[in-house]
Enzyme design. Structure first.
Site, PDB file in Angstrom:
ATOM      1  N   ASN A 145      -1.370   1.335   5.484  1.00  0.00           N
ATOM      2  CA  ASN A 145      -0.277   0.547   5.216  1.00  0.00           C
ATOM      3  C   ASN A 145       0.372  -0.627   6.208  1.00  0.00           C
ATOM      4  O   ASN A 145       0.693   0.118   7.803  1.00  0.00           O
ATOM      5  CB  ASN A 145       1.098   0.766   4.461  1.00  0.00           C
ATOM      6  CG  ASN A 145       1.703   0.301   4.173  1.00  0.00           C
ATOM      7  OD1 ASN A 145       1.481  -1.041   3.900  1.00  0.00           O
ATOM      8  ND2 ASN A 145       2.920   0.469   4.082  1.00  0.00           N
ATOM      9  N   GLY A 146      -0.897  -1.936   6.894  1.00  0.00           N
ATOM     10  CA  GLY A 146       0.094  -2.988   7.326  1.00  0.00           C
ATOM     11  C   GLY A 146      -1.338  -3.867   7.754  1.00  0.00           C
ATOM     12  O   GLY A 146      -2.162  -3.657   6.563  1.00  0.00           O
ATOM     13  N   GLU A 167       7.363 -13.477 -12.548  1.00  0.00           N
ATOM     14  CA  GLU A 167       6.276 -11.762 -12.352  1.00  0.00           C
ATOM     15  C   GLU A 167       5.384 -10.860 -13.000  1.00  0.00           C
ATOM     16  O   GLU A 167       4.794 -10.875 -12.932  1.00  0.00           O
ATOM     17  CB  GLU A 167       7.324 -10.988 -11.623  1.00  0.00           C
ATOM     18  CG  GLU A 167       7.993 -11.473  -9.894  1.00  0.00           C
ATOM     19  CD  GLU A 167       9.397 -10.936  -9.885  1.00  0.00           C
ATOM     20  OE1 GLU A 167       8.864 -10.406  -8.915  1.00  0.00           O
ATOM     21  OE2 GLU A 167      10.315 -10.273 -10.957  1.00  0.00           O
ATOM     22  N   TRP A 205      -3.084  -2.043  -2.138  1.00  0.00           N
ATOM     23  CA  TRP A 205      -2.571  -3.742  -2.008  1.00  0.00           C
ATOM     24  C   TRP A 205      -3.613  -4.381  -1.091  1.00  0.00           C
ATOM     25  O   TRP A 205      -3.243  -4.259  -0.109  1.00  0.00           O
ATOM     26  CB  TRP A 205      -1.387  -4.229  -2.223  1.00  0.00           C
ATOM     27  CG  TRP A 205      -0.978  -5.619  -2.688  1.00  0.00           C
ATOM     28  CD1 TRP A 205      -0.266  -5.687  -3.506  1.00  0.00           C
ATOM     29  CD2 TRP A 205      -0.206  -6.822  -1.492  1.00  0.00           C
ATOM     30  NE1 TRP A 205      -0.018  -6.737  -3.704  1.00  0.00           N
ATOM     31  CE2 TRP A 205      -0.283  -7.598  -2.689  1.00  0.00           C
ATOM     32  CE3 TRP A 205      -0.972  -7.078  -0.063  1.00  0.00           C
ATOM     33  CZ2 TRP A 205      -0.098  -8.665  -2.094  1.00  0.00           C
ATOM     34  CZ3 TRP A 205      -0.750  -8.098   0.366  1.00  0.00           C
ATOM     35  CH2 TRP A 205      -0.657  -9.145  -0.669  1.00  0.00           C
ATOM     36  N   LYS A 238       5.430  -3.451  -4.936  1.00  0.00           N
ATOM     37  CA  LYS A 238       7.036  -2.985  -4.603  1.00  0.00           C
ATOM     38  C   LYS A 238       7.834  -3.617  -3.817  1.00  0.00           C
ATOM     39  O   LYS A 238       8.722  -4.093  -3.407  1.00  0.00           O
ATOM     40  CB  LYS A 238       7.594  -2.408  -5.213  1.00  0.00           C
ATOM     41  CG  LYS A 238       9.051  -1.229  -4.974  1.00  0.00           C
ATOM     42  CD  LYS A 238       9.683  -2.540  -6.742  1.00  0.00           C
ATOM     43  CE  LYS A 238      10.844  -2.014  -6.220  1.00  0.00           C
ATOM     44  NZ  LYS A 238      11.740  -3.029  -7.760  1.00  0.00           N
ATOM     45  N   LYS A 289      11.311 -13.558 -13.205  1.00  0.00           N
ATOM     46  CA  LYS A 289      11.288 -11.966 -14.247  1.00  0.00           C
ATOM     47  C   LYS A 289       9.484 -12.635 -14.238  1.00  0.00           C
ATOM     48  O   LYS A 289       8.567 -12.206 -14.740  1.00  0.00           O
ATOM     49  CB  LYS A 289      12.449 -11.666 -14.790  1.00  0.00           C
ATOM     50  CG  LYS A 289      13.521 -10.899 -13.674  1.00  0.00           C
ATOM     51  CD  LYS A 289      12.488  -9.770 -13.091  1.00  0.00           C
ATOM     52  CE  LYS A 289      13.214  -9.626 -12.194  1.00  0.00           C
ATOM     53  NZ  LYS A 289      12.759  -9.959 -10.997  1.00  0.00           N
ATOM     54  N   CYS A 327       1.199  -1.363   0.165  1.00  0.00           N
ATOM     55  CA  CYS A 327      -0.236  -0.327   0.039  1.00  0.00           C
ATOM     56  C   CYS A 327       1.262   1.564  -0.126  1.00  0.00           C
ATOM     57  O   CYS A 327       2.286   1.299   0.728  1.00  0.00           O
ATOM     58  CB  CYS A 327      -1.125   0.083   1.809  1.00  0.00           C
ATOM     59  SG  CYS A 327      -1.956  -1.755   1.159  1.00  0.00           S
ATOM     60  N   GLU A 359      16.578 -16.405 -11.365  1.00  0.00           N
ATOM     61  CA  GLU A 359      15.988 -14.770 -11.387  1.00  0.00           C
ATOM     62  C   GLU A 359      15.603 -14.243 -12.270  1.00  0.00           C
ATOM     63  O   GLU A 359      13.819 -14.310 -12.582  1.00  0.00           O
ATOM     64  CB  GLU A 359      17.313 -14.318 -10.899  1.00  0.00           C
ATOM     65  CG  GLU A 359      16.973 -12.691 -11.530  1.00  0.00           C
ATOM     66  CD  GLU A 359      16.539 -12.074 -10.489  1.00  0.00           C
ATOM     67  OE1 GLU A 359      15.647 -10.912 -10.952  1.00  0.00           O
ATOM     68  OE2 GLU A 359      15.777 -12.640  -9.257  1.00  0.00           O
TER      69      GLU A 359
END
Length: 621
Positions: free
Chosen positions: A100-101, A501, A74, A616, A498, A2, A494
């Site tokens: 946020n949390g 994602e 989010w 993110k 990617k 968030c 990785e």
């Protein structure tokens, strides 16, 4: 997760809040909303969807005033709907809150508040905070507190905070106190922006770069009141705190996409500069070693280190795996790489002589921060490798190393990863020179590392169009395998991450030799295998694994050294990268895999910068 924004000033709050939310949308994009205060009236506008959906609402129903708060969500508690969008209102309009949390005891709080007559409209944990603050505001009015006294507002917030269990970054407004925004932090980031006759709150400094370069990073348990002409910060005991104002080294241009269609592509192409910045000022030519100003450990203390633990999540964990190979090979120190989410609970025995590095782009990742705190509780020296100056990990670690990669806004990390590898390479050389590397050996390693910005730029230039063509060929595939060995095994992980994602294609990263132990059953004509095999001491071994895939008619995409005609003949498609030493291969081999994921996602119509279900900075468990 968030994103939250707060503003008090002279200009229209609505415009500032929306611009701040645009810059924070990578933190969550299920819904968005604002609340403003004008002449004692609270205006709340919110909508499920992206920021443009909120902007459309505001064009028809403006939120007037020069004081306000905003949020991009989010979802944790409750589906992404208009009702569950923030801000949430408590006490029939006494307060509005963005959060946020996660509040762990919200069910208990909700039950108690419902018994007191408060009616809940949403499924969120945040609404319980709003009603709780309103409840204490009503109590203060009953006790005769002056409604014009902001202290009664802060007192109600502090009383509510004492009842919360969990994590929060909060911004709160009330029509009873029309000139202020109150912020509070516990476990979720909150930054104060200092302007001229205007002040800001945000969950990330990226939201502030268009408005100010002066910030104060709030600590856990701190509460801030911002006004047009100033601000005050106090701790949970109501004691005043003298702030430390810091200057951001980011600019508004850093947070723009520029000519690129997506932040991710921009950040992929920024990697030569990010690697250069990660090295700047850290190469000591006279002593043929690296130099770090912030480790806060003397060479004598570092010489006593017998074991290193690297901990992180996702891409940062993959960087840690590369770091393990680097440090063990160049410094001969045993290294373990731990998922932070497991390490924080595992109660692993840690012997004297161990140090812990917490790796996180944001410096706010909840699991990584908790792992760092658990290590500190056990008396273990803890250091951070982070990108955000002033972040919680940076402030709580005993020392550390900044990446200086600049803001990374694309949800899928790219330039932070290569900056992390660069820093870990420097660290390995530094520790190696303290133990067994000669000065000529150290000088050779540093000279080769110093060439990497140029070689990564060459990789970008030479592979970009080739990768785009390969993406056209394979973007409809439903599964991918990524294979590598030694330094390139973490790059296989990785590359697969990617692709998962941002394109939503299932992918697995594996050590190439493990194929025979089960995963080779997945190989068929519809499953491409990306084989990372630049020349090195495991080259022939990986080539044998490639033949095993070809024998089963699996398509092969090879990442090979320039001039490797033999590998090109055996693969269906090949991507050539420059020849570099084994220990530097990850910096060039990862680049085409980032581009491959990007172009496949674009061809599939995916939202590259805002992939579904992701945000993110993971600031909740």
């Amino acid at each position: 997760m968030c994103g939250i924004v707060g503003f008090v000033g002279r200009r229209a709050a609505q415009d500032v809040l929306v611009e701040g939310l645009r810059l924070l949308e990578y933190r969550g994009y299920d819904s968005a909303g604002v609340a403003t205060v004008e002449q004692g009236t609270l205006f709340v506008r919110k909508r499920a969807g992206r920021i443009p959906d909120l902007v459309e609402l505001l064009t028809h129903e403006a939120a007037p005033g020069t004081v306000g708060i905003g949020h991009t969500r989010w979802a944790t508690h409750g589906a992404p709907t208009d009702i569950n969008a923030h801000p949430h209102v408590g006490g029939d309009g006494l307060v509005a809150v963005v959060h946020n949390g996660v509040i762990e005891n919200y069910a208990e709080l909700r039950e108690r508040l419902e018994q007191l007559g408060y009616r809940f409209a949403s499924e969120t944990d945040t609404e319980a905070i709003a009603h709780l603050i309103a409840h204490y505001l009503k109590e203060s009015a009953i006790d005769g507190a002056n409604g014009d006294d902001v202290a009664s507002f802060v007192g109600a917030v502090q009383a509510a905070l004492q009842q919360l269990k969990g994590t929060y970054g909060l911004a709160i407004v009330s029509p009873l106190f029309p000139g202020v925004v109150v912020g509070a932090r516990m476990g979720s980031p909150l930054v104060l922006g200092v302007g001229e006759q205007e002040h800001f709150l945000a969950s990330d400094p990226a939201a502030l770069v268009r408005f100010t370069d002066r910030v104060v990073y709030l600590g856990d348990g701190e509460v801030v009141v911002i006004r047009r002409d100033g601000f005050e910060i106090e701790d949970s005991q109501r004691l005043s705190i003298t702030p430390r104002v810091q200057v951001l080294d980011w600019t508004a241009e850093d947070a723009d996409k520029g000519p690129y269609p997506h932040y991710m592509l921009k950040e992929i192409f920024e990697q030569p500069g990010a690697i250069e910045n990660a090295m700047r000022g850290r190469i000591n030519e006279a002593d043929a070693t690296a130099h770090f100003g912030g480790l806060n450990m003397t060479p004598q203390q570092l010489a006593q280190v017998r074991r290193i633990i690297l901990t992180g999540c996702g891409t940062s964990w993959h960087a840690g795996l590369v770091g393990e190979y680097l440090i063990e090979e160049l410094a001969r120190i045993p290294v373990e790489v731990e998922y932070a989410s497991e390490f924080r609970y595992r109660n692993a025995p840690i012997e004297p002589g161990t140090i812990v590095f917490a790796i996180a782009q944001s410096g706010e990742t909840a699991d990584t921060l908790a792992a760092l705190r658990e290590s500190k509780r056990k008396g273990i020296p803890t250091l951070g490798i982070v990108n955000v100056v002033g972040s919680t990990i940076a402030r709580e670690a005993d020392g550390g190393i900044y990446l200086h990669a600049g803001p990374e806004i694309g949800v899928a990390s790219t330039k932070a990863f290569t900056a992390q590898i660069t820093v870990l390479t420097l660290l390995a050389i530094y520790l190696g020179r303290m133990r067994h590397l000669s000065a000529p050996a150290g000088a050779r390693l540093l000279e080769r590392l110093r060439r990497m910005p140029e070689l990564v730029q060459r990789t970008l230039d030479s592979t970009h169009d080739v990768v785009r063509q390969i993406a056209h060929k394979y973007h409809t595939a439903r599964n991918f395998l990524y294979l590598g060995r030694h330094y390139n095994f973490p790059i296989a992980l990785e590359g697969a991450l990617k692709l998962k994602e941002i394109s939503y294609i299932h992918a697995e990263g594996l050590p190439a030799a493990e194929m025979k132990h089960g995963p080779i059953a997945l190989v068929d004509e519809e499953t491409p295998s990306v084989i990372i095999n630049p020349r090195g001491w495991v080259y022939e071994k990986v080539m044998a694994n490639l033949e095993e895939i070809r024998a089963r008619k699996g398509p092969v995409i090879a990442v090979a050294n320039e001039g490797d005609d033999e590998l090109a003949r055996r693969a269906d498609d090949v991507i050539f990268v420059p020849v570099v030493d084994d220990f530097l291969q990850p910096l060039v081999t990862v680049v085409p895999l980032q581009l491959l994921a990007y172009y496949i996602a674009v061809l599939r119509g995916c939202d590259v910068d805002k992939p579904r279900n992701l945000a993110k900075s993971v600031t909740v468990e």
